[in-house]
Design an enzyme around this catalytic site. Sequence first.
Site, mmCIF file in Angstrom:
data_model
loop_
_atom_site.group_PDB
_atom_site.id
_atom_site.type_symbol
_atom_site.label_atom_id
_atom_site.label_comp_id
_atom_site.label_asym_id
_atom_site.label_seq_id
_atom_site.Cartn_x
_atom_site.Cartn_y
_atom_site.Cartn_z
ATOM 1 N N HIS A 145 18.474 57.073 71.789
ATOM 2 C CA HIS A 145 19.491 56.142 72.460
ATOM 3 C C HIS A 145 19.763 55.178 71.615
ATOM 4 C CE1 HIS A 145 20.522 53.869 75.312
ATOM 5 N NE2 HIS A 145 19.739 52.389 75.516
ATOM 6 N N ARG A 154 28.902 49.799 66.767
ATOM 7 C CA ARG A 154 29.131 49.638 65.722
ATOM 8 C C ARG A 154 29.061 50.750 64.882
ATOM 9 N NH1 ARG A 154 24.458 47.067 67.393
ATOM 10 N NH2 ARG A 154 23.706 48.500 66.228
ATOM 11 N N GLU A 210 19.602 52.960 83.220
ATOM 12 C CA GLU A 210 18.536 53.324 82.373
ATOM 13 C C GLU A 210 17.837 53.251 82.738
ATOM 14 O OE1 GLU A 210 18.772 49.214 79.718
ATOM 15 O OE2 GLU A 210 20.720 50.057 78.998
ATOM 16 N N GLU A 212 14.373 54.882 82.411
ATOM 17 C CA GLU A 212 12.679 54.374 81.648
ATOM 18 C C GLU A 212 11.696 54.035 82.042
ATOM 19 O OE1 GLU A 212 13.457 49.778 79.745
ATOM 20 O OE2 GLU A 212 15.455 50.540 79.900
ATOM 21 N N GLN A 251 27.854 43.182 78.529
ATOM 22 C CA GLN A 251 26.833 43.351 77.614
ATOM 23 C C GLN A 251 28.103 42.726 76.421
ATOM 24 O OE1 GLN A 251 24.974 46.391 77.236
ATOM 25 N NE2 GLN A 251 23.785 46.536 75.659
ATOM 26 N N LYS A 264 21.821 42.753 82.676
ATOM 27 C CA LYS A 264 20.529 43.082 82.749
ATOM 28 C C LYS A 264 19.369 42.606 84.053
ATOM 29 C CE LYS A 264 21.080 46.273 78.746
ATOM 30 N NZ LYS A 264 20.696 47.715 78.088
HETATM 31 CA CA CA Z 1 17.001 48.385 79.490
#
Ligand code: CA
Length: 437
Positions: A145, A154, A210, A212, A251, A264
Amino acid sequence: MALLNETHDPALRSWLASANAAACDFPLQNLPFAVFRRQGSAEAFRGGVAIGDQIVDLAALAQTTLLNGAAQQAAQAGAAPKLNALMALGPAAWNALRLALSRLLREGASHQTDTQACLVPQAVAEFDVPAQIGDYTDFYTSVHHATNIGKQFRPDNPLLPNYKWVPIGYHGRASSIVVSGHAFPRPRGQVKAPDAAVPVLAASQRLDIELEMGVFIGTGNALGDPITMTEAENHVFGICLLNDWSARDLQGWEYQPLGPFLSKNFASTISPWVVTLEALAPYRVPFTRPADDPQPLPYLDSEANRAGGAFDIQLQVGLQTTQMRQAGEKDASISRTSYRHAYWTLAQMVTHHTINGCNLQPGDMLGTGTLSGPTLDQAGAFIELTQGGKKPVALPNGETRTYLLDGDAVVLRGWCEKPGAARVGFGECWGTVLPAK
Ligand code: CA
């Protein structure tokens, strides 16, 4: 590290038939915790343990004479509307309750009628966030990720030089953590198009998921006293599914220099069920690093962590659009991976978090960060699955998605299975996107 014991025996069967079904997430060998009450009732929320399609009501069980000693103490602590007191008791109490429940619920158990009287069907239950979460820390433990995201933010420098040395994390927001089934409005915030001179306030157009896992801290540590790798897992109560919704356009504009903020903290959805590390013991796998990567510094290394500090938990993301829901279609799978691919383990997260003396408290939650696997079809976020919105995900009904649209519902699922061990499931974690306010 919890070793295998009689509660893991794959041959164990329950007198409750639904717990013995092959695809059941909650067989006798799992016994995860939640807080619940009957839907639409004015009952107090209290702790419960899943078995088959039922819940063992810990408040009811604690009123019987079926338990004693540490198991009874644990059930009494678990009878409260949040599980913090149970979490604070530590592994000896959790394990005693698990063993006592396993013995009460298995075939041939005595007192079956009295135990049966403590069961509530999951079908009539509603759930709450299982702990009063004092603090939420979100890590970034998937190197896949971090690399995929880094390439987009970047391109010349995708993986920052600290990544393979230090478990990266930031302090998130606990107040907006909600339980499965929650619907939330699309967040608004400042966005700035690359070619625009100034930002505007707008509803996010790049709303993402996301995938998780959430890690609940059990016993905490005193401020100033680090937790070592040897002790780290004894401070973990269990693991749940976590969807850490993210607004990528917010973000991209706000994240430098201090990291994500409003992109977030508008909602994070967790599954109601928390699976204990003891239940997951059969699914431990070695923690390994590629030979040419730096090995962890000594304070993040231990023999037990190398031997079995990672967990092979299967993870899946499903998407159900409004059109699918109206057509009576179930969700479509858009990603499939395993927690085993994480670059840092649970024990390393806990140890690193406290190495400076930071105190963790019972009920604190650590997020693993998005758990993307080695290939893009195992990615845990749309920004990776669609390569930054360039390659839409195709759904079986002909629809496509780059990011989430209003009405979309996302479900996370997790489970462990292998020959010679009972299946251990996490249930489901649902959330739905509503139009912006
Ligand atoms: Ca997260």
